[in-house]
Write a protein that holds these residues in place. Structure first.
Motif, PDB file in Angstrom:
ATOM      1  N   GLY A 317       0.827  -1.209   0.000  1.00 18.75           N
ATOM      2  CA  GLY A 317       0.000   0.000   0.000  1.00 18.75           C
ATOM      3  C   GLY A 317       0.858   1.255   0.000  1.00 18.75           C
ATOM      4  O   GLY A 317       1.775   1.388   0.814  1.00 18.75           O
ATOM      5  N   LEU A 318       0.561   2.168  -0.908  1.00 10.16           N
ATOM      6  CA  LEU A 318       1.357   3.385  -0.999  1.00 10.16           C
ATOM      7  C   LEU A 318       1.285   4.226   0.268  1.00 10.16           C
ATOM      8  O   LEU A 318       2.210   4.982   0.579  1.00 10.16           O
ATOM      9  N   ASP A 319       0.197   4.113   1.010  1.00  6.27           N
ATOM     10  CA  ASP A 319       0.079   4.886   2.252  1.00  6.27           C
ATOM     11  C   ASP A 319       0.979   4.340   3.344  1.00  6.27           C
ATOM     12  O   ASP A 319       1.154   4.986   4.396  1.00  6.27           O
ATOM     13  N   HIS A 320       1.568   3.166   3.122  1.00  9.59           N
ATOM     14  CA  HIS A 320       2.491   2.585   4.104  1.00  9.59           C
ATOM     15  C   HIS A 320       3.943   2.715   3.656  1.00  9.59           C
ATOM     16  O   HIS A 320       4.818   2.033   4.189  1.00  9.59           O
ATOM     17  N   LEU A 321       4.189   3.562   2.695  1.00  5.74           N
ATOM     18  CA  LEU A 321       5.559   3.823   2.242  1.00  5.74           C
ATOM     19  C   LEU A 321       6.089   5.061   2.946  1.00  5.74           C
ATOM     20  O   LEU A 321       5.396   6.070   3.066  1.00  5.74           O
ATOM     21  N   ARG A 322       7.334   4.978   3.421  1.00  5.29           N
ATOM     22  CA  ARG A 322       8.015   6.129   3.996  1.00  5.29           C
ATOM     23  C   ARG A 322       9.403   6.238   3.377  1.00  5.29           C
ATOM     24  O   ARG A 322      10.105   5.233   3.221  1.00  5.29           O
ATOM     25  N   SER A 342       8.431   2.753 -11.202  1.00  2.00           N
ATOM     26  CA  SER A 342       8.145   1.379 -10.784  1.00  2.00           C
ATOM     27  C   SER A 342       8.059   0.404 -11.947  1.00  2.00           C
ATOM     28  O   SER A 342       8.069  -0.808 -11.741  1.00  2.00           O
ATOM     29  N   GLY A 343       7.937   0.920 -13.159  1.00  2.00           N
ATOM     30  CA  GLY A 343       7.713   0.060 -14.322  1.00  2.00           C
ATOM     31  C   GLY A 343       6.250  -0.086 -14.654  1.00  2.00           C
ATOM     32  O   GLY A 343       5.897  -0.716 -15.651  1.00  2.00           O
ATOM     33  N   ASP A 344       5.393   0.489 -13.836  1.00  3.31           N
ATOM     34  CA  ASP A 344       3.944   0.446 -14.052  1.00  3.31           C
ATOM     35  C   ASP A 344       3.442   1.892 -14.073  1.00  3.31           C
ATOM     36  O   ASP A 344       3.258   2.497 -13.003  1.00  3.31           O
ATOM     37  N   ASP A 348       2.613   4.543 -10.979  1.00  2.00           N
ATOM     38  CA  ASP A 348       3.361   5.788 -10.788  1.00  2.00           C
ATOM     39  C   ASP A 348       2.413   6.979 -10.717  1.00  2.00           C
ATOM     40  O   ASP A 348       2.595   7.892  -9.906  1.00  2.00           O
ATOM     41  N   GLU A 349       1.392   6.969 -11.563  1.00  2.00           N
ATOM     42  CA  GLU A 349       0.408   8.055 -11.567  1.00  2.00           C
ATOM     43  C   GLU A 349      -0.386   8.098 -10.264  1.00  2.00           C
ATOM     44  O   GLU A 349      -0.898   9.153  -9.871  1.00  2.00           O
ATOM     45  N   ALA A 350      -0.487   6.942  -9.617  1.00  2.00           N
ATOM     46  CA  ALA A 350      -1.290   6.861  -8.392  1.00  2.00           C
ATOM     47  C   ALA A 350      -0.568   7.428  -7.174  1.00  2.00           C
ATOM     48  O   ALA A 350      -1.189   7.620  -6.120  1.00  2.00           O
ATOM     49  N   VAL A 369       6.766  14.596  -5.056  1.00  4.09           N
ATOM     50  CA  VAL A 369       7.116  13.392  -5.816  1.00  4.09           C
ATOM     51  C   VAL A 369       6.728  13.588  -7.286  1.00  4.09           C
ATOM     52  O   VAL A 369       5.687  14.154  -7.591  1.00  4.09           O
ATOM     53  N   GLY A 370       7.579  13.116  -8.156  1.00  3.44           N
ATOM     54  CA  GLY A 370       7.268  13.122  -9.578  1.00  3.44           C
ATOM     55  C   GLY A 370       7.569  11.761 -10.176  1.00  3.44           C
ATOM     56  O   GLY A 370       8.092  10.875  -9.508  1.00  3.44           O
ATOM     57  N   HIS A 371       7.194  11.566 -11.431  1.00  2.00           N
ATOM     58  CA  HIS A 371       7.527  10.285 -12.086  1.00  2.00           C
ATOM     59  C   HIS A 371       8.007  10.587 -13.487  1.00  2.00           C
ATOM     60  O   HIS A 371       7.798  11.682 -14.045  1.00  2.00           O
TER      61      HIS A 371
END
Length: 372
Positions: A317-322, A342-344, A348-350, A369-371
């Protein structure tokens, strides 16, 4: 006439270790005195109290006996009442904590205390949430943001309060160095809490920031924070890089410098995992992901940590990334965003427009953050 009640506590041992080249006074006061150091906390408190002389008829101090306040107030002619008793001939941290408790029970509007970071820790340990306090700087180390910039500034702030001036209250951080480690040439410090302090104009000092951020110190602080907040049964995925490797080392864990490792309940349960192994460990299991940024580039995903695949990211889950990064590392980006690859593209847009970055003990930054 209604009297304004102020509390006063002096740590008479504060500052002794500085002139004696002992890097502080905690636990070495006797040695400092033997080396010829002279107490200075009372003198610095006197400077603060001189600002209150014109208002002496409107003030009653509550204080501890002897060198913790009673002697100085009697000498200066201030109206005062003594509360509590000293444990022995030599004052201690326990005396400070007990004095704080007594002054709070008495309902003083503001507690003035003279000392250094060790004294601030003792005050923080006993002060109730919301109790206004104000430090008079008298110690060797003054890293905490609960002290006025000088004894005179502390007195001026107290004077404004007694006169009915508008004085804002704010949270001030209590920080302290480990003096024993400092004497051994190691810098180790941590956050101990917050105190409610008056904040007005330029009277209060900021939390001390060194000219050059110490990577070793920050990693020790981050490790302490992580250790304090472990969630039982949760798996912590640590990405590669020297930042996270150093953080783990401070926890006594031997992770792989360039690999991905998994920790649960403070134990290393898997090292240098593959993408498949990692997915099996986090799929359907509560997990947190810690990654760092590549200095100067800013990539947090897709460079050297491809084991953290899109399916792994979605499972955690992206909300659990630090992101874990020192402020020095973030400054190397010169304002450019952190990058994900990420390759997806849909994943990345999310990503949110900004992510939380752990930069120190209980110090979180929000960074864009950018992609690609």
């Amino acid at each position: 006439m209604t009297l304004f009640h102020l509390g006063l506590i002096i740590n008479p041992l504060a500052g002794l270790g500085g002139p004696a080249a002992l890097k502080g006074s905690d636990g070495v006061a006797a040695e400092a005195l033997a080396r010829g150091a002279e107490p200075r906390a009372a003198q610095r408190t006197r400077i603060a109290l001189e600002c209150l002389r014109p208002l002496a008829e409107r003030i009653e101090f509550l204080t501890f006996p002897g060198p913790m306040g009673g002697d100085l107030l009697a000498e200066m002619g201030f109206r005062h009442r003594r509360v509590g008793e000293l444990d022995g001939e030599t004052t201690s941290a326990a005396d400070t904590r007990r004095a704080i408790e007594c002054l709070q029970e008495a309902g003083v509007a503001l507690i003035l205390f003279a000392g250094g970071d060790g004294t601030a820790r003792d005050v923080c340990a006993a002060a109730r949430e919301g109790q206004p306090v104000l430090g008079i700087p008298a110690g060797v180390k003054i890293h905490s943001g609960v002290y006025a910039i000088s004894p005179r500034a502390a007195g001026e702030l107290a004077r404004r309060l007694v006169e009915g001036g508008l004085v804002r209250l704010a949270g001030g951080e209590v920080r302290d160095l480990d003096e024993a480690a400092l004497r051994d040439g190691r810098v180790a410090a941590r956050w101990y809490g917050e105190l409610t302090v008056p904040e007005e104009g330029g009277f209060m000092q900021q939390v001390k920031q060194a000219g050059m951020e110490s990577e070793e110190l920050v990693l020790a602080e981050l490790a302490a924070w992580l250790e304090d907040t472990w969630e039982p049964g949760v798996r912590y995925v640590l990405g590669p890089g020297s930042t996270l490797h150093g953080l783990a080392a401070n926890l006594g864990l031997q992770t792989t410098l360039l690999g991905v490792d998994v920790i649960e309940d403070g134990r290393l349960i898997a090292t240098d995992v593959t993408e498949a192994q990692l997915f099996e460990l986090v799929d359907g299991h509560p997990a947190r992901l810690l990654v760092t940024a590549i200095g100067g580039q800013g990539h947090i995903l897709g460079r050297g940590n491809q084991q953290i695949s899109p399916r792994v990211l979605r499972s955690i889950g992206l909300d659990h990334l630090r992101v874990v990064a020192t402020k020095r590392k973030l400054r190397t980006l010169e304002g450019r965003p952190l990058l994900v690859d990420s390759g997806d593209p849909a994943l990345d847009e999310a990503f949110p427009d900004a992510v939380r970055v752990w930069a120190g003990y209980k110090e979180e930054l929000l960074y864009p953050v950018g992609h690609l």
